[in-house]
Design a protein around this motif. Structure first.
Motif, PDB file in Angstrom:
ATOM      1  N   ILE A 135      48.869   9.606  54.073  1.00  0.00           N
ATOM      2  CA  ILE A 135      47.656   8.795  54.005  1.00  0.00           C
ATOM      3  C   ILE A 135      47.094   8.891  52.594  1.00  0.00           C
ATOM      4  O   ILE A 135      46.856   9.979  52.080  1.00  0.00           O
ATOM      5  N   GLU A 136      46.912   7.741  51.978  1.00  0.00           N
ATOM      6  CA  GLU A 136      46.403   7.712  50.602  1.00  0.00           C
ATOM      7  C   GLU A 136      44.898   7.976  50.584  1.00  0.00           C
ATOM      8  O   GLU A 136      44.146   7.358  51.334  1.00  0.00           O
ATOM      9  N   MET A 153      32.408   1.429  53.295  1.00  0.00           N
ATOM     10  CA  MET A 153      32.389   2.482  54.316  1.00  0.00           C
ATOM     11  C   MET A 153      30.956   2.981  54.435  1.00  0.00           C
ATOM     12  O   MET A 153      30.524   3.819  53.643  1.00  0.00           O
ATOM     13  N   GLY A 154      30.240   2.410  55.389  1.00  0.00           N
ATOM     14  CA  GLY A 154      28.816   2.711  55.482  1.00  0.00           C
ATOM     15  C   GLY A 154      28.142   2.096  54.274  1.00  0.00           C
ATOM     16  O   GLY A 154      28.265   0.922  54.006  1.00  0.00           O
ATOM     17  N   GLY A 155      27.482   2.883  53.479  1.00  0.00           N
ATOM     18  CA  GLY A 155      26.859   2.387  52.256  1.00  0.00           C
ATOM     19  C   GLY A 155      27.702   2.649  51.016  1.00  0.00           C
ATOM     20  O   GLY A 155      27.248   2.422  49.902  1.00  0.00           O
ATOM     21  N   LEU A 156      28.931   3.122  51.202  1.00  0.00           N
ATOM     22  CA  LEU A 156      29.783   3.489  50.081  1.00  0.00           C
ATOM     23  C   LEU A 156      30.876   2.448  49.850  1.00  0.00           C
ATOM     24  O   LEU A 156      31.349   1.820  50.787  1.00  0.00           O
ATOM     25  N   VAL A 157      31.288   2.313  48.602  1.00  0.00           N
ATOM     26  CA  VAL A 157      32.418   1.451  48.253  1.00  0.00           C
ATOM     27  C   VAL A 157      33.550   2.369  47.831  1.00  0.00           C
ATOM     28  O   VAL A 157      33.360   3.254  46.995  1.00  0.00           O
ATOM     29  N   ARG A 158      34.719   2.171  48.422  1.00  0.00           N
ATOM     30  CA  ARG A 158      35.875   2.999  48.110  1.00  0.00           C
ATOM     31  C   ARG A 158      37.078   2.118  47.813  1.00  0.00           C
ATOM     32  O   ARG A 158      37.153   0.960  48.226  1.00  0.00           O
ATOM     33  N   ARG A 217      41.610   2.100  47.063  1.00  0.00           N
ATOM     34  CA  ARG A 217      42.917   2.760  47.147  1.00  0.00           C
ATOM     35  C   ARG A 217      43.618   2.495  45.821  1.00  0.00           C
ATOM     36  O   ARG A 217      43.765   1.343  45.402  1.00  0.00           O
ATOM     37  N   LEU A 218      44.078   3.551  45.169  1.00  0.00           N
ATOM     38  CA  LEU A 218      44.683   3.429  43.851  1.00  0.00           C
ATOM     39  C   LEU A 218      45.920   2.540  43.869  1.00  0.00           C
ATOM     40  O   LEU A 218      46.138   1.763  42.938  1.00  0.00           O
ATOM     41  N   SER A 219      46.717   2.601  44.920  1.00  0.00           N
ATOM     42  CA  SER A 219      47.914   1.757  44.993  1.00  0.00           C
ATOM     43  C   SER A 219      47.543   0.278  45.011  1.00  0.00           C
ATOM     44  O   SER A 219      48.197  -0.541  44.357  1.00  0.00           O
ATOM     45  N   GLU A 220      46.483  -0.071  45.717  1.00  0.00           N
ATOM     46  CA  GLU A 220      46.032  -1.465  45.772  1.00  0.00           C
ATOM     47  C   GLU A 220      45.449  -1.898  44.425  1.00  0.00           C
ATOM     48  O   GLU A 220      45.664  -3.026  43.988  1.00  0.00           O
ATOM     49  N   LEU A 221      44.714  -0.994  43.771  1.00  0.00           N
ATOM     50  CA  LEU A 221      44.156  -1.312  42.460  1.00  0.00           C
ATOM     51  C   LEU A 221      45.258  -1.497  41.419  1.00  0.00           C
ATOM     52  O   LEU A 221      45.180  -2.392  40.578  1.00  0.00           O
ATOM     53  N   SER A 222      46.298  -0.669  41.493  1.00  0.00           N
ATOM     54  CA  SER A 222      47.418  -0.794  40.553  1.00  0.00           C
ATOM     55  C   SER A 222      48.126  -2.130  40.738  1.00  0.00           C
ATOM     56  O   SER A 222      48.470  -2.794  39.762  1.00  0.00           O
ATOM     57  N   ALA A 223      48.343  -2.526  41.981  1.00  0.00           N
ATOM     58  CA  ALA A 223      48.976  -3.820  42.261  1.00  0.00           C
ATOM     59  C   ALA A 223      48.073  -4.961  41.792  1.00  0.00           C
ATOM     60  O   ALA A 223      48.552  -5.945  41.208  1.00  0.00           O
TER      61      ALA A 223
END
Length: 84
Positions: free
Chosen positions: A11-12, A47-52, A54-60
């Motif tokens: 799980i990333e 995620m609730g009030g947070l923004v998160r 995934r590095l793999s998605e950002l790299s793509a």
């Protein structure tokens, strides 16, 4: 028999805007500001009030994003001019 005590194997982890900006060497406000995330179509999760992210998605995303590629070209031009 193997003992797989790490239940999160495969799980990333999710990263925040500061980590995303540092990893991709892009401006922090691109990831922190809702309008910029929308403008550049940056993949993210609320995620609730947070923004998160995934590095793999950002790299793509960065690999296919013309905005990021143009920025890299501009940075290379500035470095070349400074070396002269």
């Amino acid at each position: 028999m193997t003992d797989n005590t790490n239940s999160t194997a495969g799980i990333e982890p999710m990263i925040d805007a500061k980590q995303a900006a540092a990893a991709l060497r892009l401006p922090y406000y691109w990831f922190a500001d809702h309008a910029m995330r929308t403008k550049y179509r940056i993949p993210h999760y609320l995620m609730g009030g947070l923004v998160r992210y995934r590095l793999s998605e950002l790299s793509a995303w960065a690999a296919r994003s013309t905005v990021v590629q143009d920025r890299d070209t501009d940075d290379a031009d500035v470095l070349a001019e400074g070396a002269e």
